[in-house]
Enzyme design. Structure first.
Site, PDB file in Angstrom:
ATOM      1  CB  CYS A   7      21.299  50.577  60.348  1.00  0.00           C
ATOM      2  SG  CYS A   7      21.719  48.821  60.508  1.00  0.00           S
ATOM      3  CG  HIS A  15      17.080  49.111  59.393  1.00  0.00           C
ATOM      4  ND1 HIS A  15      18.212  49.782  58.987  1.00  0.00           N
ATOM      5  CD2 HIS A  15      16.176  50.070  59.738  1.00  0.00           C
ATOM      6  CE1 HIS A  15      17.999  51.086  59.064  1.00  0.00           C
ATOM      7  NE2 HIS A  15      16.763  51.281  59.537  1.00  0.00           N
ATOM      8  CG  ASP A  30      14.274  53.802  59.904  1.00  0.00           C
ATOM      9  OD1 ASP A  30      15.474  53.531  59.698  1.00  0.00           O
ATOM     10  OD2 ASP A  30      13.324  53.151  59.408  1.00  0.00           O
TER      11      ASP A  30
END
Length: 644
Positions: A603, A533, A550
C-alpha cells in the site's frame, strides 16, 4: 262416638274441611269407588302438567291426599303396598260414609301411585291446602274432628330408612330447599364444560340438556343413600313395581305405566350411580332406551324400547340410553380415544409439515433458476469487470486508466524505456549491498533535514511495510523534481499532517505552513495513514478538485471535506480572505479507475507511485507486477537523492 259420627257425616257429593277462617270444599265424584278411567284421566292431567319440568320422579304407594287426610307420617312397609295385594283405598258410599275398597293388585298399585303423585302435586301447588289437610294453618294450628277420630299411626318401613322416608313423606317436617338461579347456572356451565371436554377427547357428540330443578335435592340424597335396598326391591321382588317397569307391564291406564316407568327409571339412575362406566348417555333424538338384563325374576327384554313412552317431545331431561351389566366387559376401544386423537392430530401436523417443506423446496428451486438466468445474462457484460478485480494473470494486465491530458509545450510522451528505466548491474550490486546485514543505525542517506538509516532501507526489501521516513523522504524528492522546468509545482505534507489535522483541528497545524504558501503551488500531496494502510489525497488547484486514492478501493469523501475546510481556514489565516470554493469537486477514485494492490504489504508503494505519476502529469499505468522493480528503484533513488 255417635256424636263424632254425626259431626263427620257429610253430604253425598261434598267434603268440607275447616282450616282457620277459610273453608275449602272438594267436590267428589257422584259414583262410589274410583273408576280406573277417571283415575287415569287425573293421572294424565298430572303427568301432562308436570312432564315438561319433572326430571326425576319417585315411586311410592300412598293414599290420595284429596280423599285421605289420614296419611302415614313414616313410610309404610314394602309388604304393605308392594309385596301384597291388600292395598286399601277409601271410597264413598251412597250415604256419604267413607268405606274401604280393595281392587286388584295391579289397579290398586297404580291408583296408590297416582294418589301419591296427586298428593305431591297438591303439596307443591297449594301450600295452604296441604296445610289444611295436615291440620296446619298459616298462623295457628287447629285439629279437626276428623283427625281426632282417625289419628295418624306411623307404620315402620324395613326397606327404606326412617329418616329419609320421614323427610320425603312428612309435610310437617319437610322444608323444600329452593335452588337459586345462580346455582342452576353454575351447574349448567360445569356440565357444558365437561361435555365439551368429552367431545374433544373422544371425538363423539354428547347432547346433555339442562337438568330441571323441580326434583327436590333431599330426595336424591335419600334415594342414593338407600340404593342397596332399592336394588333388592327392583331385582328380587317379582311382585314389586320394578317387575312392572322392566317387564313393561301393560295395564289399562297407559299414563299410569308411563309415570311408573319414569319413577322406576329415576330409581335405577340413583341406585346404579356407582356404575358410571356402564352407563352411556346420548341425545334424546336417538329414539331408543336400553334396559339391563337380569336373571333373578325379570324375564328377558329387548334392548330397544320406544323413547316416546318415557320422554315427551321437547323435553330437556337427560335420557338414559343403555345400562350395561357390570359383568359385561366394556369394549377397550373407548379407552384409546385420546391416543387415536393424538395420532390424528400428529398425522395432520405431519401432512402440513410435508406440504410446507415441499413449498420451500419449490421456492429454492425457483430462486436457483432465476439466479442462473441472471448470471447468464450478466456473464458477458461483467466478464471484463471480474477479470479486472481478480487481476489474474498479472503479466497480461494492461493499464486500467489512460488519461488523455493536454501536455505542456516542450513535453512529449516518452517510450516505455523512459517510463521504466532498466536497472543496471552496477545499480543491482549497490542495492544488494544495502540489504546485507550491517549496523541498523548506520545512516545511508541524509537530505531535506531527514536521515535514512539501514533500518529504514530494510522496509523496502521484499514485502516489508514502508515506514514514515521512507515516504516523507520520497515526497520531498518529488517536490524537488517539481522545480524542474515543465513540471507542475508540488508541495507535499508530512505523513503526520492529516492525522493531526483530523484529531486536533486547524490550530494544531497552522504553523506547519509558516514558510510555505500552499495556494501558490499547483498540486498538494497529502499522505494519509489509516493505522495499517497508506492512502493519498491530492489537491489540484488547476482543476479545482480534491481526489482520494486508495489501492484497496476505499471511498473516503470525509478526508476530502476535511482538506477543503483546511483550505478555507488557511486562506483566512494567511491571506485574510475567504477561499472561493465555487467549482470545486471532491472525488474518491473507484477500484476500476486506478491500479489495485494484490497483497497486504504494497500500500505504501502504491501511494508513492500514485504521487509520482500525478506530479509528472502522466497516466497511472503501473500494476502489481511492477512493485518489485519499484522497490529496488526507490532504494537507489534514496541513496542518490534523485529520481530516475
Amino acid at each position: 262416638m255417635d256424636d263424632i259420627a254425626d259431626r263427620m257425616r257429610m253430604d253425598a257429593g261434598e267434603v268440607t274441611l275447616v282450616n282457620h277462617n277459610s273453608v275449602f270444599k272438594t267436590h267428589l265424584l257422584p259414583q262410589t269407588g274410583f273408576p280406573e278411567d277417571q283415575l287415569s284421566l287425573s293421572d294424565q292431567q298430572i303427568l301432562s302438567s308436570r312432564q315438561g319440568h319433572l326430571d326425576r320422579s319417585f315411586t311410592c304407594s300412598t293414599r290420595s291426599a284429596a280423599y285421605n287426610p289420614s296419611y302415614y307420617s313414616d313410610n309404610p312397609s314394602s309388604d304393605s303396598f308392594l309385596g301384597s295385594g291388600d292395598l286399601r283405598t277409601f271410597g264413598q258410599s251412597a250415604n256419604g260414609q267413607w268405606r274401604n275398597s280393595t281392587p286388584s293388585s295391579s289397579s290398586s298399585l297404580q291408583k296408590s301411585r297416582n294418589s301419591r303423585s296427586l298428593y305431591l302435586e297438591t303439596r307443591k301447588t297449594s301450600s295452604g291446602l296441604s296445610n289444611s289437610f295436615a291440620g296446619k294453618s298459616n298462623h295457628h294450628c287447629h285439629v279437626s274432628a276428623y283427625e281426632k277420630s282417625f289419628p295418624i299411626k306411623p307404620v315402620p318401613s324395613p326397606s327404606w330408612s326412617g329418616s329419609c322416608r320421614r323427610s320425603l313423606l312428612s309435610p310437617k317436617k319437610t322444608q323444600r330447599r329452593h335452588v337459586s338461579t345462580a346455582e342452576e347456572t353454575v351447574q349448567e356451565e360445569e356440565r357444558e364444560i365437561y361435555r365439551q371436554l368429552l367431545q374433544m377427547v373422544t371425538g363423539k357428540q354428547f347432547t346433555i340438556a339442562k337438568p330441571t330443578t323441580h326434583f327436590p335435592l333431599h330426595l336424591s340424597r335419600c334415594l342414593s343413600s338407600s340404593k342397596n335396598t332399592l336394588k333388592d326391591s327392583l331385582f328380587k321382588n317379582g311382585n314389586s313395581c320394578a317387575s312392572q317397569i322392566i317387564g313393561s307391564d301393560t295395564s289399562s291406564s297407559g299414563s299410569a305405566s308411563i309415570l311408573t316407568n319414569q319413577e322406576q327409571l329415576s330409581h335405577s339412575v340413583y341406585s346404579l350411580s356407582s356404575y358410571t362406566p356402564d352407563v352411556a348417555f346420548g341425545s334424546k333424538d336417538s329414539g331408543t332406551l336400553h334396559h339391563p338384563h337380569h336373571h333373578h325374576s325379570v324375564p328377558h327384554q329387548p334392548d330397544n324400547l320406544a323413547a316416546s313412552n318415557t320422554q315427551s317431545e321437547g323435553s330437556d331431561s337427560v335420557i338414559l340410553l343403555k345400562v350395561k351389566d357390570s359383568q359385561t366387559p366394556t369394549p377397550s376401544s373407548t379407552f384409546f380415544q385420546a391416543e387415536l386423537w393424538i395420532k390424528e392430530l400428529t398425522s395432520v401436523y405431519d401432512s402440513r409439515a410435508r406440504e410446507r417443506l415441499r413449498q420451500i423446496e419449490e421456492q429454492k428451486a425457483l430462486a436457483l433458476q432465476l439466479q442462473n438466468q441472471r448470471l447468464q445474462e450478466r456473464e458477458h457484460s461483467v466478464h471484463d469487470s471480474v477479470e479486472l478485480h481478480l487481476r489474474v494473470p498479472l503479466e497480461k494486465e494492461i493499464p486500467v486508466t489512460v488519461v488523455q491530458e493536454t501536455q505542456k509545450k516542450g513535453h512529449k510522451l516518452t517510450d516505455s524505456e523512459d517510463e521504466f528505466p532498466e536497472i543496471t548491474e552496477e545499480m543491482e550490486k549497490e542495492i544488494k549491498n544495502v540489504f546485507r546485514n550491517g549496523n541498523q543505525d548506520e545512516v545511508l542517506s541524509e537530505a531535506f533535514r531527514l536521515t535514512i538509516t539501514r533500518k529504514d532501507i530494510q522496509t523496502l526489501n521484499h514485502l516489508n511495510w514502508l515506514n514514515d521516513e521512507i515516504i516523507n523522504f520520497y515526497m520531498n524528492m518529488l517536490m524537488e523534481r517539481s522545480k524542474e522546468k515543465g513540471l507542475p509545482s508540488v508541495h507535499a505534507f508530512n505523513t503526520f499532517f492529516f492525522t493531526k489535522l483530523k484529531t486536533a483541528g486547524y490550530q494544531a497545524v497552522k504553523r506547519w505552513t509558516k514558510k510555505v504558501d500552499v495556494f501558490s503551488v499547483d498540486i498538494l500531496l497529502v499522505p494519509i495513514h489509516l493505522g495499517v494502510h497508506w492512502c493519498l489525497a491530492v489537491v489540484d488547484f488547476r482543476k479545482k478538485n480534491i481526489t482520494y486514492y486508495d489501492s484497496m478501493g476505499g471511498i473516503n469523501n470525509e478526508a476530502c471535506r476535511i482538506l477543503l475546510q483546511y483550505l478555507k481556514q488557511e486562506s483566512i489565516d494567511k491571506k485574510r480572505k475567504e477561499f472561493d470554493t465555487n467549482g470545486w469537486q471532491l472525488f474518491s477514485k473507484k477500484s476500476q479507475e486506478i491500479p489495485q494492490q494484490m497483497n497486504g504489504s504494497d500500500c505504501g508503494m502504491f501511494a508513492c507511485k500514485y504521487a509520482d505519476c500525478i506530479t509528472k502529469d502522466r497516466p497511472i499505468n503501473f500494476t502489481q507486477q511492477h512493485m518489485p522493480y519499484f522497490r529496488k528503484r526507490m532504494v537507489w533513488e534514496i541513496l542518490h537523492r534523485k529520481l530516475l
